[in-house]
Write a protein that holds these residues in place. Structure first.
Motif, short mmCIF file in Angstrom:
data_model
loop_
_atom_site.label_atom_id
_atom_site.label_comp_id
_atom_site.label_asym_id
_atom_site.label_seq_id
_atom_site.Cartn_x
_atom_site.Cartn_y
_atom_site.Cartn_z
N ALA A 1 0.83 -1.21 0.00
CA ALA A 1 0.00 0.00 0.00
C ALA A 1 0.87 1.26 0.00
N VAL A 2 1.98 1.22 0.76
CA VAL A 2 2.89 2.37 0.77
C VAL A 2 3.53 2.55 -0.60
N TRP A 3 3.98 1.47 -1.19
CA TRP A 3 4.57 1.53 -2.53
C TRP A 3 3.60 2.11 -3.55
N MET A 4 2.37 1.61 -3.54
CA MET A 4 1.38 2.06 -4.53
C MET A 4 1.07 3.54 -4.36
N ASP A 5 1.08 4.01 -3.11
CA ASP A 5 0.83 5.43 -2.86
C ASP A 5 1.97 6.28 -3.41
N GLY B 1 -1.46 0.79 -9.33
CA GLY B 1 -2.61 0.07 -8.83
C GLY B 1 -2.29 -1.31 -8.30
N LYS B 2 -1.07 -1.82 -8.59
CA LYS B 2 -0.73 -3.17 -8.17
C LYS B 2 0.79 -3.32 -8.14
N THR C 1 13.38 -4.82 -3.47
CA THR C 1 12.15 -5.50 -3.83
C THR C 1 11.16 -5.41 -2.66
N LEU C 2 9.89 -5.61 -2.99
CA LEU C 2 8.85 -5.53 -1.96
C LEU C 2 9.09 -6.58 -0.88
N ALA C 3 9.47 -7.80 -1.28
CA ALA C 3 9.71 -8.86 -0.29
C ALA C 3 10.89 -8.51 0.60
N GLU C 4 12.00 -8.03 0.01
CA GLU C 4 13.18 -7.68 0.79
C GLU C 4 12.90 -6.54 1.76
#
Length: 612
Positions: free
Chosen positions: A101-105, A110-111, A153-156
């Motif tokens: 959600a932070v990344w998308m903002d 949208g994803k 990356t999002l996971a990292e």
């Protein structure tokens, strides 16, 4: 595997996230089948570096041709560059969804998926700073900007903020608190420097920030004037003026300020006379000095050029604004104008603080141990740095530095721009880092000098609550590089990347504090610590007014703060800008040759980054 290919064209095209990707268009020999993408990529990898491999392949029956038989590149179809769902891993845990959600903002997407890389999705240093402040707020952590580059990356990044992983990097700054209104408030450190420079030369337009915007369409003059003044009423920095109290400056805030948006109708003038008049008015607006002691420090005017064509002239003094602030002003005027023009009441979110609150906070926080810790880095990094970058000049350097300037336009070819982006991503470097490394090489070659200091502005908006404030936040960093021309470019890029991240980690020390602490040998003929600046403009700036087409109109450059400044803007049209130079030192032809050399250098870098 490539024998079946008869014709091929490779272009840089933007994907659905506006990120340039290399697309290969292929035509097969009659009766032959082309290999699949995996085979094509494997075959190309034998002779091409990874960053030059196409991201997408499109097979055509024939290349579209122009009337003279050349490939019509504009007629090449847009390929499907959407992401495959097969390789998409959706966020699963609560922390992963919160991080997404932070990344998308921040990225306005949208994803995002677990394996997505922040910088591959369009992130850069400025957005990474915003991401850092918002991640820290969302997770109660204090991760650094460097950590975002090292765990992109999002996971990292989600793993990085896990409770068992978080380590305190430094004491979190105290929150900014509202201060009581008073007769006078302290200046921020950056404001104090500009006030001091104004005392030395009370009639200099050097720190004016002018802008001219062409408005095409049916303009509601009353709505524009209302919106403009509503923004002034909303931001205390735009109502500030500066007085001396006991030998020290204080800023005072007018409770109300209404700027007249005067209309100058030029429609009756002959075309040539009208154009000359417009140029003179733009120049006059830009070079007319402000009086910091009385204010106002913002002015605007409207030129009517046709029934549905206007030119908005806007100028602010740098002591109350910066480039990011201009984007805020334009955005908020757009929202308020739309509401007024449609007879509705447009509401903007309440500001979390005022600029004077920030100035109070900065004075208290950036002192003592915090200041000394960051200053220690700069003292070590800039120890024994050269006092002058000895670029060969066309004329002797005057004994007192002048501010006379001009500029030449500059643009990076589209394909070179796309390849620079790919090269940077492969090396976990932003476009700015890649350009900075290349600019260092250019300066080393021209100056015959390997120890180089370049200045660069940084938005310094590393707290979420100041992102929406108009005011002077920008700071100047000094990036020092040892250029070994015998090594490959990627080695230099790694050095520049490391130094840039270290500088970002110590960005709170204001340039004027740095000069005071280092006490460099002063010479009135050039600026201290650096004489050349590199600027990559990526602050948010969106021109929108309902029913109107808007476009910035470049004005004539008449001043130069430094010997040389390369300013580049990255937008949908590519990478373009200007080389500003001091006209007492350089002839236009010299700067134009230097611009040509930079293009040649960038082309050589993307073709073979390991070449010395």
């Amino acid at each position: 595997a490539l024998d079946a290919v008869r014709d091929v064209v490779v272009l840089a095209r933007e994907d659905e996230r506006k990120i340039p990707r290399l697309v290969a268009y292929l035509v097969a020999h009659d009766g032959q089948a082309l290999p699949d993408e995996a085979q094509l990529r494997a075959a190309l990898a034998q002779s091409l570096p990874e960053y030059m491999l196409p991201n997408h392949f499109a097979v055509l029956d024939a290349m579209p041709l122009t009337a003279n038989g050349k490939v019509d590149r504009k007629a090449l179809p847009a390929p499907d560059m959407s992401r495959s769902e097969a390789g998409f891993a959706a966020p699963g845990t609560a922390d992963e969804r919160k991080m997404a959600a932070v990344w998308m903002d921040v990225l306005k997407l949208g994803k995002v998926g677990l394996s997505d890389n922040f910088f591959d999705l369009g992130g850069h240093s400025l957005l990474a700073t915003q991401l850092m402040s918002r991640v820290n707020a969302a997770f109660g952590t204090e991760i650094s900007l460097r950590a975002i580059f090292e765990a992109p990356t999002l996971a990292e990044m989600t793993h990085l903020v896990a409770p068992t992983r978080v380590e305190p990097l430094a004491a979190a700054p105290a929150p900014v608190e509202s201060v009581e209104s008073s007769e006078g408030h302290p200046l921020s450190f950056a404001q104090q420097r500009l006030w001091f420079l104004d005392q030395l030369d009370r009639h200099s337009p050097l720190y004016n920030i002018p802008a001219a915007v062409r408005l095409t369409g049916k303009l509601d003059h009353e709505a524009l004037a209302f919106a403009f003044n509503a923004v002034i009423g909303r931001h205390d920095a735009l109502r500030a003026y500066f007085e001396s109290a006991g030998g020290m400056p204080v800023q005072k805030i007018l409770p109300r300020l209404e700027v007249t948006l005067a209309l100058n109708d030029l429609r009756d003038l002959p075309r040539m006379e009208r154009e000359a008049r417009v140029q003179w008015l733009m120049l006059d607006q830009a070079r007319t000095p402000f009086d910091l002691q009385t204010g106002p420090l913002i002015r605007a005017g409207l030129l009517q050029l046709g029934d549905e064509e206007h030119l908005l002239l806007l100028t602010m003094h740098h002591i109350v604004s910066d480039g990011w602030s201009m984007g805020i002003l334009v955005r908020e005027v757009g929202v308020l104008y739309a509401g007024r023009a449609m007879g509705a009441t447009a509401a903007l979110p309440e500001l979390p603080m005022r600029y004077v609150d920030f100035a109070h906070w900065q004075r208290q926080w950036l002192s003592g141990e915090v200041l000394e810790r960051q200053l220690a880095y700069w003292r070590q990094q800039l120890a024994d740095s050269p006092k002058l970058l000895a670029l060969p000049t066309d004329r002797p350097r005057p004994s007192v530095q002048s501010q006379s300037g001009a500029s030449v336009a500059y643009a990076v070819p589209a394909e070179v721009h796309a390849k620079l982006l790919v090269l940077g991503r492969k090396r976990q470097s932003t476009l700015f880092m890649t350009l900075c490394a290349a600019f260092n090489v250019l300066l080393a070659r021209h100056a015959g000098q390997t120890d180089i200091c370049i200045g660069t502005p940084i938005a310094n908006r590393n707290r979420a609550e100041i992102e929406g404030l108009i005011g002077l936040f920008v700071n100047t960093l000094v990036l020092r590089t040892q250029v070994d021309l015998g090594l490959g470019f990627t080695t230099l890029l790694a050095q520049v990347r490391g130094h840039t991240l270290d500088a970002y980690a110590n960005q709170d020390v204001q340039f004027e504090q740095l000069v005071e602490a280092l006490q460099p040998e002063r010479d009135s003929s050039f600026t201290p610590l650096f004489q050349v600046m590199l600027v990559l403009q990526n602050a948010p700036m969106k021109l929108e007014l309902p029913g109107l087409q808007l476009a910035f109109v470049p004005g004539e450059r008449v001043t130069a703060k430094f010997d040389l400044t390369l300013t580049l803007v990255e937008d949908a049209q590519g990478l373009h800008g200007e080389l500003e130079y001091n006209t007492d030192l350089f002839e236009p032809a010299t700067i134009e040759r230097m611009a040509g050399h930079f293009t040649q250098l960038l082309q050589a870098i993307v073709e073979d980054p390991e070449r010395p």
